[in-house]
Design an enzyme around this catalytic site. Structure first.
Site, PDB file in Angstrom:
ATOM      1  N   TYR A 184      16.156   8.426  43.558  1.00 47.20           N
ATOM      2  CA  TYR A 184      16.331   6.980  43.406  1.00 47.20           C
ATOM      3  C   TYR A 184      17.746   6.666  42.950  1.00 47.20           C
ATOM      4  O   TYR A 184      18.419   7.488  42.312  1.00 47.20           O
ATOM      5  CB  TYR A 184      15.321   6.396  42.419  1.00 47.20           C
ATOM      6  CG  TYR A 184      15.509   6.846  40.980  1.00 47.20           C
ATOM      7  CD1 TYR A 184      16.347   6.133  40.111  1.00 47.20           C
ATOM      8  CD2 TYR A 184      14.877   7.979  40.482  1.00 47.20           C
ATOM      9  CE1 TYR A 184      16.530   6.533  38.796  1.00 47.20           C
ATOM     10  CE2 TYR A 184      15.053   8.385  39.170  1.00 47.20           C
ATOM     11  CZ  TYR A 184      15.879   7.666  38.328  1.00 47.20           C
ATOM     12  OH  TYR A 184      16.065   8.074  37.025  1.00 47.20           O
ATOM     13  N   CYS A 185      18.228   5.478  43.300  1.00 43.37           N
ATOM     14  CA  CYS A 185      19.529   4.990  42.858  1.00 43.37           C
ATOM     15  C   CYS A 185      19.490   3.470  42.879  1.00 43.37           C
ATOM     16  O   CYS A 185      18.427   2.884  43.087  1.00 43.37           O
ATOM     17  CB  CYS A 185      20.659   5.550  43.723  1.00 43.37           C
ATOM     18  SG  CYS A 185      20.415   5.293  45.494  1.00 43.37           S
ATOM     19  N   THR A 186      20.605   2.814  42.675  1.00 41.33           N
ATOM     20  CA  THR A 186      20.603   1.362  42.482  1.00 41.33           C
ATOM     21  C   THR A 186      19.987   0.610  43.657  1.00 41.33           C
ATOM     22  O   THR A 186      19.011  -0.120  43.504  1.00 41.33           O
ATOM     23  CB  THR A 186      22.029   0.855  42.239  1.00 41.33           C
ATOM     24  OG1 THR A 186      22.609   1.570  41.147  1.00 41.33           O
ATOM     25  CG2 THR A 186      22.025  -0.635  41.916  1.00 41.33           C
ATOM     26  N   ILE A 213      16.238   1.141  43.026  1.00 40.75           N
ATOM     27  CA  ILE A 213      15.708   0.582  41.777  1.00 40.75           C
ATOM     28  C   ILE A 213      15.590  -0.933  41.886  1.00 40.75           C
ATOM     29  O   ILE A 213      14.643  -1.532  41.385  1.00 40.75           O
ATOM     30  CB  ILE A 213      16.622   0.950  40.599  1.00 40.75           C
ATOM     31  CG1 ILE A 213      16.742   2.462  40.454  1.00 40.75           C
ATOM     32  CG2 ILE A 213      16.113   0.340  39.300  1.00 40.75           C
ATOM     33  CD1 ILE A 213      17.904   2.907  39.574  1.00 40.75           C
TER      34      ILE A 213
END
Length: 304
Positions: A184-186, A213
């Site tokens: 996961y990342c921004t 996210i």
């Protein structure tokens, strides 16, 4: 005054003439009065823009008129054009600087050989079905996880995305190669590349949170597997998904709860210091202590 918003987006598709694309995007944004950052490469486009809602809608419509960008997922969030100092549209060898433009291959469907996309509700279903076997793997710079992350997530010790390939190849995470790993990342773009890096190096069951996210938090707030605040690479610096957001960050001086990053006192340094309001009030607490002034920390080109 018209309502303003911020959009976060990316699209992987072959771009034959990145410079022509840059000129088109620059002109389009200037005409619409938008500010923010856009990166363009032979692999596609990656951007964060703020401004009037009507202007952003026109931007989305025009950008989707390019055949390869029709399927781009534009994520909307609270904010304004004033969260960005200016408009920057740049051509780069990589949309995200992993250090090797040839690490990934891109076709009209996106990154070839990356992790399987999971919508937010599918992430929760996977955890319900597989329980503690599921591993959340943070695809951001380590400092971002100080104020928010998925519960129990693995947070690699990386200062920039350039560190990820070496970190994955170090053997530290070999015990995860046969487990369900959810990256996961921004906004999702870093995981498009990270998941492909992991698959190429023997991880057998790799997923990525579709929309990152930002999409997960907008769907579930703070009532599920996410906790804390989301770090953003703009004037907001951190956003919460609900009034119940947990403060998990700790002041680097007194360890009081905080989610507030401050710029290092040295303007040449891009590092950030996590301080509570009381400690942040003193210039001495923001004095530079770093041995180098690289792009580690608040990388202005990292937008997703």
């Amino acid at each position: 005054m018209e309502l303003q918003k911020i959009i976060l987006y990316y699209g992987f598709t072959p771009v034959r003439d990145p410079e022509a694309m840059r000129l088109w995007q620059q002109t389009l944004c200037e005409n619409l009065g938008l500010k923010g950052r856009i990166l363009i490469s032979e692999h596609g486009i990656n951007g964060t823009l703020g401004g009037d809602m009507s202007a952003l809608k026109k931007y989305v419509k025009q950008t989707k008129s390019y055949p390869g960008f029709k399927k781009i997922d534009f994520k909307w969030s609270e904010g304004t054009g004033n969260d960005f100092p200016r408009l920057k549209v740049r051509v780069r060898p990589e949309l995200v600087a992993f250090g090797d433009p040839y690490e990934i291959a891109v076709d009209e469907n996106g990154v070839v050989g990356g992790g399987k996309h999971l919508k937010p509700y599918e992430v929760n279903k996977l955890v319900e079905a597989r329980g503690e076997e599921v591993v959340f793997f943070d695809g951001r710079n380590a400092f971002e996880a100080k104020i928010g992350k998925f519960k129990g997530a693995v947070v690699p010790d990386v200062g920039t995305s350039r560190d990820f390939i070496k970190e994955i190849e170090s053997g530290k995470y070999d015990d995860l190669k046969d487990k369900p790993v959810v990256t996961y990342c921004t906004g999702g773009i870093r995981c498009e590349i990270l998941s492909a890096v992991m698959v190429k190096r023997g991880f057998t069951e790799v997923y990525q949170v579709e929309g990152g996210i930002a999409r997960y938090g907008n769907k579930f707030g703070d009532s599920s597997h996410w906790e804390g605040s989301l770090y953003t690479f703009d004037g907001r610096m951190a956003v919460d998904f609900s009034d119940e957001a947990k403060v998990i960050g700790k002041c680097e001086k007194c360890e009081a709860p905080t989610k507030q990053f401050y710029n290092c006192g040295d303007r040449k340094c891009h590092e950030l210091i996590l301080l509570c309001d009381s400690c942040g009030a003193y210039d001495s607490n923001r004095a530079c202590t770093h041995e180098f002034t690289s792009s580690a920390g608040r990388n202005p080109e990292m937008v997703g």
